[in-house]
Design an enzyme around this catalytic site. Structure first.
Site, PDB file in Angstrom:
ATOM      1  N   GLU A 109       0.862  -1.182   0.000  1.00 28.21           N
ATOM      2  CA  GLU A 109       0.000   0.000   0.000  1.00 28.21           C
ATOM      3  C   GLU A 109       0.902   1.236   0.000  1.00 28.21           C
ATOM      4  OE1 GLU A 109      -3.606   1.998   2.592  1.00 28.21           O
ATOM      5  OE2 GLU A 109      -1.776   1.308   3.541  1.00 28.21           O
ATOM      6  N   HIS A 161     -11.312  -1.224   2.822  1.00 25.58           N
ATOM      7  CA  HIS A 161     -11.856  -0.869   4.138  1.00 25.58           C
ATOM      8  C   HIS A 161     -11.606   0.588   4.534  1.00 25.58           C
ATOM      9  CE1 HIS A 161      -7.658  -1.511   4.715  1.00 25.58           C
ATOM     10  NE2 HIS A 161      -7.718  -1.009   5.922  1.00 25.58           N
TER      11      HIS A 161
HETATM   12  O1  TEU Z   1      -4.075   3.141   5.496  1.00 24.27           O
HETATM   13  C1  TEU Z   1      -3.105   4.032   5.037  1.00 24.27           C
HETATM   14  C2  TEU Z   1      -3.518   5.349   4.649  1.00 24.27           C
HETATM   15  O2  TEU Z   1      -2.801   6.082   4.020  1.00 24.27           O
HETATM   16  C3  TEU Z   1      -4.744   5.864   5.265  1.00 24.27           C
HETATM   17  O3  TEU Z   1      -4.358   7.040   5.878  1.00 24.27           O
HETATM   18  C4  TEU Z   1      -5.794   6.172   4.323  1.00 24.27           C
HETATM   19  O4  TEU Z   1      -5.371   7.146   3.438  1.00 24.27           O
HETATM   20  C5  TEU Z   1      -6.902   6.659   5.173  1.00 24.27           C
HETATM   21  O5  TEU Z   1      -7.517   5.516   5.703  1.00 24.27           O
HETATM   22  C6  TEU Z   1      -7.845   7.490   4.443  1.00 24.27           C
HETATM   23  O6  TEU Z   1      -8.926   7.733   5.225  1.00 24.27           O
HETATM   24  C7  TEU Z   1      -3.620   2.009   6.151  1.00 24.27           C
HETATM   25  C8  TEU Z   1      -4.765   1.112   6.529  1.00 24.27           C
HETATM   26  O7  TEU Z   1      -5.369   0.625   5.363  1.00 24.27           O
HETATM   27  C9  TEU Z   1      -5.689   1.870   7.429  1.00 24.27           C
HETATM   28  O8  TEU Z   1      -6.840   1.138   7.729  1.00 24.27           O
HETATM   29  C10 TEU Z   1      -4.921   2.216   8.666  1.00 24.27           C
HETATM   30  O9  TEU Z   1      -5.692   3.061   9.477  1.00 24.27           O
HETATM   31  C11 TEU Z   1      -3.600   2.901   8.361  1.00 24.27           C
HETATM   32  O10 TEU Z   1      -2.877   2.308   7.303  1.00 24.27           O
HETATM   33  C12 TEU Z   1      -2.701   2.829   9.567  1.00 24.27           C
HETATM   34  O11 TEU Z   1      -2.241   1.527   9.750  1.00 24.27           O
END
Ligand code: TEU
Ligand code: CA
Length: 606
Positions: free
Chosen positions: A282, A358
């Site tokens: 990601e 999610h």
């Molecule tokens: O998300 C990474 C991320 O960049 C998030 O800030 C995303 O942009 C944000 O959810 C937008 O609202 C990952 C995971 O997928 C997320 O669920 C976690 O909260 C986050 O990392 C921290 O581990």
């Protein structure tokens, strides 16, 4: 869907030789958000046995790989993205034995399991952090990022720099530790301290986590914010891009930092290369093509693919935070999709294809029209786009039945996500007496909150949509529309044959049968310059392999449109669409074709 398999003479496409074929390129990955998938013990919280129970359902849909969002031991400050023990399961999800059983059942069905690897940060309850914060002389002090306070002109204590927290931008990315009198970096929330990857012991410990799960039978990882692990070491202040805010997005200094590629190559050489894996990183904030190819290029020895954010940022005001609403149309979609499609074809990288997860609102609500009138057509349109592009497909739970956002009528109390709570709280503080601003915040939240994707999966029309037993209370409210939007109604009975679910199942089958074309074939955007009529509504592209070519036309608008087949393109046969087979027979095959609202068509080209 019927398929025409006639030999064609086409402009020579990019032929992807068999030496470039990989199982993970052809795979259909299904993302499970475990808390909301299926509860089997009546505590209102989804669990690992719930996943095992639905493997036949997933297999039947055409899923090859399941990616399970974090199920490790966690205080759930950020729904498991705050891990307290990488080698144990949170009791709310079950036990390690349940996971072993899941792996066994997955393998029995010739499927694979991908774990969510969250190693940019841990929970503040992880033993490493408890040790680290215990004193400045702890042997684990350097496993996290500690800095002394700064003081302003009035002598007030300030964080080491002005970076904003990602899940609540009103707050700093640094948390003060009273005990040891220093700040630690916590980019997401104070409960998620960032690991210090500069320390080789941290990197070694992470390698051990990967080995632990691969040896147990996992087949790979979705790597959470993996491009944030390397930070610019002098931690400079971020530029002010949101005037009026004390804290600013610091991604220039913590996304794709100086040592990212070195550490990804390390992971690959020391761990991944010894197993047969699928990896997806990601990677928020990355636009630079060289940076992307450095990670996913065939020769790079880093990761198989990444999740880029271009498509899911389409409705954010550029440069601003996420709770903003930006108008977009098919021209934006075309630019974003074709850039990544062409990049990977031209430079031998690989795409991930996803329109939801999610962290995002429901795709049918965001990119199409989720009203009762258009929801099914819209969900099928997105399915057509997903299954006709080049890359590895990711389906987010509920997408296969066209689940939609929570209704605007829901009270803010129903939102459980820390990001939504922080946002709403900040807004209430800033505008206590401004009804208009408060109403706007509610509107943006309904459109953008992560909660939209996190409501329980709607399995049937019984109490709580069959997610948990009737006398239990689901951890999050079930979307009110479960009585008619649910798996049971779409897989059996009168409406099954035309359901979104059936459309997905057939489309996945069709894609696999035609993988040289859809998975590996070439891609060309039609009308990239947007200089013809309806450029703001229609996205069209050509896909071709050695001996055949198809045209995909997608109407991303609620309008009926007469679309011109440019450059004298002629259709041999319309082979698929989201309005059913009968509709295809009425369609013109040359000059121009009439598209209904949100209609998608695939045609075999002459
Ligand atoms: O998300 C990474 C991320 O960049 C998030 O800030 C995303 O942009 C944000 O959810 C937008 O609202 C990952 C995971 O997928 C997320 O669920 C976690 O909260 C986050 O990392 C921290 O581990
Ligand atoms: Ca449960």
């Amino acid at each position: 869907m019927s398929v025409q398999k006639k030999a064609r003479t086409q402009p020579p496409g990019l032929y992807v030789g068999t030496d470039k074929h990989r199982w993970w390129k052809e795979a259909v990955v299904y993302q499970i958000y475990p808390a909301s998938f299926l509860d089997t013990n009546g505590d209102g919280w989804g669990d690992v046995p719930g996943i095992t129970k639905k493997l036949d359902y997933l297999k039947d849909l055409g899923v090859d790989v399941i990616w399970v969002s974090p199920i490790y031991k966690s205080p759930q400050a950020d729904m498991g993205y705050d891990i307290a023990d990488y080698e144990d399961i949170d009791p709310s999800y079950g036990t390690l034995a349940d996971v072993d059983n899941l792996i066994k059942e997955v393998k029995k069905r010739d499927m694979k399991l991908v774990m969510d690897l969250v190693v940019n940060h841990t929970s503040d309850q992880h033993a490493w952090f408890l040790d680290s914060r215990s004193s400045k002389t702890s042997s684990k002090r350097d496993w996290y990022i500690w800095k002394p306070a700064k003081y302003d002109a009035d002598g007030n204590r300030q964080p080491p720099n002005n970076w904003a927290m990602i899940l609540g931008e009103a707050n700093p990315a640094w948390t003060w530790d009273e005990g040891s009198q220093e700040y630690y970096l916590s980019l997401f929330t104070p409960e998620q301290p960032d690991l210090n990857w500069e320390n080789p012991d941290v990197r070694e410990a992470v390698h051990d986590v990967l080995r632990f799960w691969l040896d147990r039978g996992a087949s790979g990882f979705r790597m959470d914010v993996i491009n944030l692990i390397s930070k610019v070491q002098d931690f400079p202040d971020a530029d002010v891009v949101v005037p009026g805010n004390k804290y600013q997005p610091g991604d220039k200094y913590f996304a794709n930092g100086p040592r990212l590629h070195e550490w990804l190559k390390d992971i690959n050489r020391q761990v991944l290369s010894k197993y047969d894996t699928i990896t997806v990183g990601e990677m928020p904030f990355v636009r630079d093509e060289d940076e992307i190819i450095r990670v996913v290029g065939a020769e790079s020895e880093e990761l198989n693919m990444i999740f880029a954010f271009d498509l899911v940022d389409i409705d954010n005001v550029p440069g601003d935070f996420k709770f903003t609403l930006h108008q977009w149309d098919a021209r934006d979609l075309k630019r974003i999709v074709s850039r990544l499609q062409r990049l990977m074809l031209e430079r031998d990288g690989w795409n991930s294809l996803f329109v939801g997860n999610h962290d995002q609102p429901r795709s049918v609500s965001r990119y199409t029209d989720d009203s009762d009138e258009w929801r099914e057509i819209g969900a099928k349109l997105l399915c057509m786009m997903q299954t006709t592009l080049a890359g590895t497909i990711y389906v987010y739970q509920g997408e296969e039945i066209g689940m939609r956002n929570v209704p605007p009528s829901w009270d803010p109390e129903e939102y459980k996500d820390i990001e939504s709570i922080n946002f709403f709280k900040k807004n209430a503080e800033m505008y206590p007496d401004n009804a208009e601003k408060r109403a706007y915040a509610r509107k943006v939240m309904q459109r953008k909150a992560r909660d939209n994707a996190r409501t329980p999966v709607q399995w049937d029309d019984t109490t709580h949509a069959g997610f948990t037993s009737a006398n239990s209370k689901p951890w999050m409210r079930v979307n009110d529309n479960y009585t008619y939007v649910n798996v049971a109604a779409q897989t059996s009975g009168a409406s099954a044959s035309t359901s979104v679910h059936t459309f997905w199942k057939r489309s996945l089958e069709y894609r696999k049968e035609n993988k040289y074309l859809y998975v590996y074939g070439d891609f060309e955007l039609i009308n990239p310059d947007n200089d013809t009529k309806n450029a703001a509504e229609i996205m069209a592209y050509r896909r071709w392999s050695k001996d055949r070519a198809v045209l995909v036309v997608l109407n991303f608008s609620g309008k009926e449109i007469e679309w011109e087949l440019v450059n004298g393109m002629k259709i041999d046969k319309w082979i698929a669409g989201n309005y059913g087979e009968v509709n295809l027979e009425e369609k013109a095959k040359s000059a121009s074709v009439l598209l209904k609202p949100w209609e998608g068509l695939i045609g075999e080209l002459e």
